[in-house]
Scaffold this active site. Structure first.
Site, PDB file in Angstrom:
ATOM      1  N   LYS A 112      28.697  45.349  35.311  1.00  0.00           N
ATOM      2  CA  LYS A 112      28.727  44.983  36.733  1.00  0.00           C
ATOM      3  C   LYS A 112      27.321  45.052  37.283  1.00  0.00           C
ATOM      4  O   LYS A 112      26.480  45.798  36.767  1.00  0.00           O
ATOM      5  CB  LYS A 112      29.616  45.947  37.522  1.00  0.00           C
ATOM      6  CG  LYS A 112      30.155  45.373  38.799  1.00  0.00           C
ATOM      7  CD  LYS A 112      31.344  44.468  38.541  1.00  0.00           C
ATOM      8  CE  LYS A 112      31.952  43.925  39.792  1.00  0.00           C
ATOM      9  NZ  LYS A 112      33.231  43.259  39.535  1.00  0.00           N
ATOM     10  N   GLY A 224      41.654  41.565  53.726  1.00  0.00           N
ATOM     11  CA  GLY A 224      40.499  40.853  53.156  1.00  0.00           C
ATOM     12  C   GLY A 224      40.819  39.375  53.100  1.00  0.00           C
ATOM     13  O   GLY A 224      41.900  38.976  52.628  1.00  0.00           O
ATOM     14  N   GLY A 226      38.525  36.804  51.942  1.00  0.00           N
ATOM     15  CA  GLY A 226      37.447  36.108  51.249  1.00  0.00           C
ATOM     16  C   GLY A 226      38.051  35.291  50.125  1.00  0.00           C
ATOM     17  O   GLY A 226      39.134  34.714  50.268  1.00  0.00           O
ATOM     18  N   ASN A 227      37.372  35.247  48.973  1.00  0.00           N
ATOM     19  CA  ASN A 227      37.879  34.440  47.860  1.00  0.00           C
ATOM     20  C   ASN A 227      39.285  34.890  47.456  1.00  0.00           C
ATOM     21  O   ASN A 227      40.225  34.094  47.442  1.00  0.00           O
ATOM     22  CB  ASN A 227      36.915  34.538  46.673  1.00  0.00           C
ATOM     23  CG  ASN A 227      37.470  33.861  45.433  1.00  0.00           C
ATOM     24  OD1 ASN A 227      38.361  34.385  44.776  1.00  0.00           O
ATOM     25  ND2 ASN A 227      36.993  32.675  45.119  1.00  0.00           N
ATOM     26  N   ALA A 228      39.421  36.185  47.119  1.00  0.00           N
ATOM     27  CA  ALA A 228      40.708  36.672  46.617  1.00  0.00           C
ATOM     28  C   ALA A 228      41.780  36.578  47.707  1.00  0.00           C
ATOM     29  O   ALA A 228      42.905  36.127  47.446  1.00  0.00           O
ATOM     30  CB  ALA A 228      40.558  38.111  46.120  1.00  0.00           C
ATOM     31  N   GLY A 229      41.442  36.993  48.914  1.00  0.00           N
ATOM     32  CA  GLY A 229      42.433  37.059  49.996  1.00  0.00           C
ATOM     33  C   GLY A 229      42.919  35.696  50.465  1.00  0.00           C
ATOM     34  O   GLY A 229      44.128  35.503  50.665  1.00  0.00           O
TER      35      GLY A 229
HETATM   36  P1  NAD Z   1      34.628  38.025  49.299  1.00  0.00           P
HETATM   37  O1  NAD Z   1      33.241  38.412  49.603  1.00  0.00           O
HETATM   38  O2  NAD Z   1      34.941  36.598  49.087  1.00  0.00           O
HETATM   39  O3  NAD Z   1      35.578  38.568  50.462  1.00  0.00           O
HETATM   40  C1  NAD Z   1      35.593  39.891  50.893  1.00  0.00           C
HETATM   41  C2  NAD Z   1      36.528  39.971  52.107  1.00  0.00           C
HETATM   42  O4  NAD Z   1      36.651  41.354  52.482  1.00  0.00           O
HETATM   43  C3  NAD Z   1      36.017  39.232  53.338  1.00  0.00           C
HETATM   44  O5  NAD Z   1      37.112  38.624  53.980  1.00  0.00           O
HETATM   45  C4  NAD Z   1      35.480  40.350  54.235  1.00  0.00           C
HETATM   46  O6  NAD Z   1      35.539  39.997  55.590  1.00  0.00           O
HETATM   47  C5  NAD Z   1      36.447  41.458  53.888  1.00  0.00           C
HETATM   48  N1  NAD Z   1      35.887  42.770  54.198  1.00  0.00           N
HETATM   49  C6  NAD Z   1      34.615  43.219  54.052  1.00  0.00           C
HETATM   50  N2  NAD Z   1      34.522  44.485  54.476  1.00  0.00           N
HETATM   51  C7  NAD Z   1      35.750  44.854  54.880  1.00  0.00           C
HETATM   52  C8  NAD Z   1      36.305  46.039  55.413  1.00  0.00           C
HETATM   53  N3  NAD Z   1      35.528  47.108  55.627  1.00  0.00           N
HETATM   54  N4  NAD Z   1      37.615  46.052  55.691  1.00  0.00           N
HETATM   55  C9  NAD Z   1      38.388  44.960  55.468  1.00  0.00           C
HETATM   56  N5  NAD Z   1      37.928  43.800  54.981  1.00  0.00           N
HETATM   57  C10 NAD Z   1      36.638  43.761  54.697  1.00  0.00           C
HETATM   58  O7  NAD Z   1      35.061  38.922  48.058  1.00  0.00           O
HETATM   59  P2  NAD Z   1      36.195  38.641  46.988  1.00  0.00           P
HETATM   60  O8  NAD Z   1      35.588  37.946  45.844  1.00  0.00           O
HETATM   61  O9  NAD Z   1      37.397  38.068  47.649  1.00  0.00           O
HETATM   62  O10 NAD Z   1      36.500  40.138  46.506  1.00  0.00           O
HETATM   63  C11 NAD Z   1      37.432  40.973  47.195  1.00  0.00           C
HETATM   64  C12 NAD Z   1      37.876  42.068  46.249  1.00  0.00           C
HETATM   65  O11 NAD Z   1      38.460  41.454  45.108  1.00  0.00           O
HETATM   66  C13 NAD Z   1      36.762  42.971  45.736  1.00  0.00           C
HETATM   67  O12 NAD Z   1      37.245  44.281  45.538  1.00  0.00           O
HETATM   68  C14 NAD Z   1      36.417  42.348  44.394  1.00  0.00           C
HETATM   69  O13 NAD Z   1      35.818  43.275  43.521  1.00  0.00           O
HETATM   70  C15 NAD Z   1      37.794  41.938  43.949  1.00  0.00           C
HETATM   71  N6  NAD Z   1      37.781  40.908  42.908  1.00  0.00           N
HETATM   72  C16 NAD Z   1      37.323  39.650  43.147  1.00  0.00           C
HETATM   73  C17 NAD Z   1      37.330  38.717  42.120  1.00  0.00           C
HETATM   74  C18 NAD Z   1      36.901  37.293  42.315  1.00  0.00           C
HETATM   75  O14 NAD Z   1      37.051  36.510  41.370  1.00  0.00           O
HETATM   76  N7  NAD Z   1      36.415  36.895  43.477  1.00  0.00           N
HETATM   77  C19 NAD Z   1      37.783  39.083  40.852  1.00  0.00           C
HETATM   78  C20 NAD Z   1      38.250  40.373  40.645  1.00  0.00           C
HETATM   79  C21 NAD Z   1      38.241  41.281  41.686  1.00  0.00           C
END
Ligand code: NAD
Length: 422
Positions: A112, A224, A226-229
């Site tokens: 990571k 959340g 972002g991408n995952a949400g």
């Molecule tokens: P992202 O940057 O696209 O989105 C993050 C989201 O979290 C945003 O909507 C942001 O507004 C929100 N956020 C930030 N701080 C916050 C807080 N204090 N309280 C509530 N919401 C908050 O990130 P992502 O890629 O969607 O990743 C989100 C999670 O999923 C992380 O834990 C990441 O490690 C995990 N993840 C992502 C992937 C991937 O492929 N994108 C894969 C495995 C795990």
């Protein structure tokens, strides 16, 4: 002693990761030498990155790359840009990547990376210079056969494109297999954009079978956006006809008992920068979303959100951990006793790394796949891993997280032993 471990663990993600590993190591009666090797990262690099800002000043950023264990193959794991990044968070995430690639039975190890920065305060040019500076600093420990980064919190396909370009310039030839999650024009994989959420939903489908939950009637809350949400929201509707009743982002959240129109929420977020204030919804906080009346809760933001304080009030029957490390060990125990079905992070969100692995395979062979191939293979991988974890959890009479650790730790331990490292 247990209390000391618990209180340290509730503060420090790496202490949590070690605590979870110890539980599995005890169950597996792991050899003490293997246990010592698997409890620590094999390699970590701390870098200082001087970056020219648009106003002419030079600002110094701190970054990390941690390779936790590469006994089963090259390290694989994302890069985060976040103001609260710490090396212990990166260590924990690298450990979880190791268990994640192992539980999915991919020929990869875990790593990571992270940079302490607030990307929202950087211009696009500054972001590009920072991304390139990071690759200049870590290039000598990465590469398609060594360590393959990918996107994570606040890093995007465009950032992966710049990083792949920088790495290729250093090597003197195009090296698409050095980074995954790239734009499609740079041979990113079809299906990588929604892979994490899609994989999570395949796992939820399997969990719903176990607890006999009808997904077409299920109410879903997502922390959340972002991408995952966001993809968790759209795919929940598209694949199963579920109803998304609550979503939040870093500014706060929204709730609508009859379900939110997610396309309109996305449009609102695009125009205002947040889901907050979506017409026809009630305002909720990031704490409230964990306790709303829903069948499925999908934490998709940051670590340590479900704690001993709020775990007794979680209403959901399934907690699908799209985020890494959203549940503290104390909360885990509470949820387990309350018979909440927790799909642990490194199984639930493994769709991302699995399609990243598919991307790497396609790049190394120079042969892109069709989208249907990606979906079919992802479904097969997720379903198989879920079944193996459920079987291990039942065999050892433990929760799904511990079951997942037992499967993953046994695989990494066996490879580490076979290499003669312990
Ligand atoms: P992202 O940057 O696209 O989105 C993050 C989201 O979290 C945003 O909507 C942001 O507004 C929100 N956020 C930030 N701080 C916050 C807080 N204090 N309280 C509530 N919401 C908050 O990130 P992502 O890629 O969607 O990743 C989100 C999670 O999923 C992380 O834990 C990441 O490690 C995990 N993840 C992502 C992937 C991937 O492929 N994108 C894969 C495995 C795990």
């Amino acid at each position: 002693m247990a209390e000391i471990v618990a209180s340290a663990a509730s503060l420090n993600p790496f202490a949590i990761a070690q605590h979870q590993f110890d539980t599995a190591a005890d169950i597996l009666k792991l050899d003490p030498r293997l246990r010592a090797v698997l409890r620590e990262p094999v390699r970590e690099l701390h870098v200082s990155l001087p970056v020219r800002m648009d106003n002419g000043d030079v600002k110094l950023f701190k970054g990390f790359r941690v390779q936790y264990n590469d006994a089963r193959g090259p390290s694989k794991g994302g890069i985060r840009f976040h103001p609260d990044e710490t090396v212990d968070t990166v260590r924990a995430l690298a450990a979880w990547m190791t268990w994640k690639t192992a539980v999915m039975d991919l020929p990869l190890g875990g790593g990571k990376g992270g940079i302490i920065c607030n990307p929202k305060q950087l211009s696009e040019r500054e972001l590009e210079r920072l991304s390139r500076a990071y690759i200049d600093a870590i290039a000598w420990i990465m590469g398609p056969e060594r360590d393959i980064p990918a996107p994570d919190v606040y890093t995007t396909p465009q950032i992966m494109g710049w990083m792949m370009d920088e790495y290729s310039k250093l090597r003197g030839h195009s090296t698409p297999g050095a980074i995954t999650g790239k734009p499609l024009s740079l041979w990113g994989s079809l299906g990588r954009d929604d892979a994490t959420a899609r994989g999570a939903w395949y796992a939820v489908r399997e969990a719903a079978r176990v607890i006999d939950l009808d997904l077409s009637r299920a109410r879903v809350a997502i922390q959340g956006f972002g991408n995952a949400g966001t993809f968790a929201a759209t795919l929940g509707i598209e694949l199963f006809g579920a109803s998304i009743v609550a979503v939040t982002d870093s500014n706060g959240g929204i709730f609508r008992s009859n379900g939110l129109d997610i396309d309109q929420v996305l449009a609102h977020k695009k125009s205002t920068g947040s889901v907050v204030g979506f017409p026809g919804s009630e305002a909720i906080s990031n704490a409230d979303v964990l306790e709303v009346d829903a069948d499925i809760l999908i934490p998709a933001a940051l670590e340590n959100q479900i704690t001993a304080r709020n775990a007794p009030d979680v209403k959901a029957r399934i907690v699908a951990e799209a985020a890494n490390g959203p549940t503290t060990p104390e909360a885990d125990t509470i949820l387990h006793h309350r018979k909440v079905f927790v799909i642990p992070d490194f199984l639930c969100n493994a769709g991302g790394v699995t399609v990243s692995y598919f991307e790497w395979v396609q790049n190394q062979r120079g042969m892109p796949w069709e989208l249907e191939d990606v979906h079919r293979r992802l479904d097969r991988k997720m379903t198989r891993a879920f079944g193996e974890v459920l079987a291990a959890a039942r065999q050892h009479n433990v929760d799904m997280r511990t079951g997942a650790y037992c499967v993953a730790v046994a695989r990494v331990a066996e490879a580490t032993r076979a290499r003669g490292w312990a």
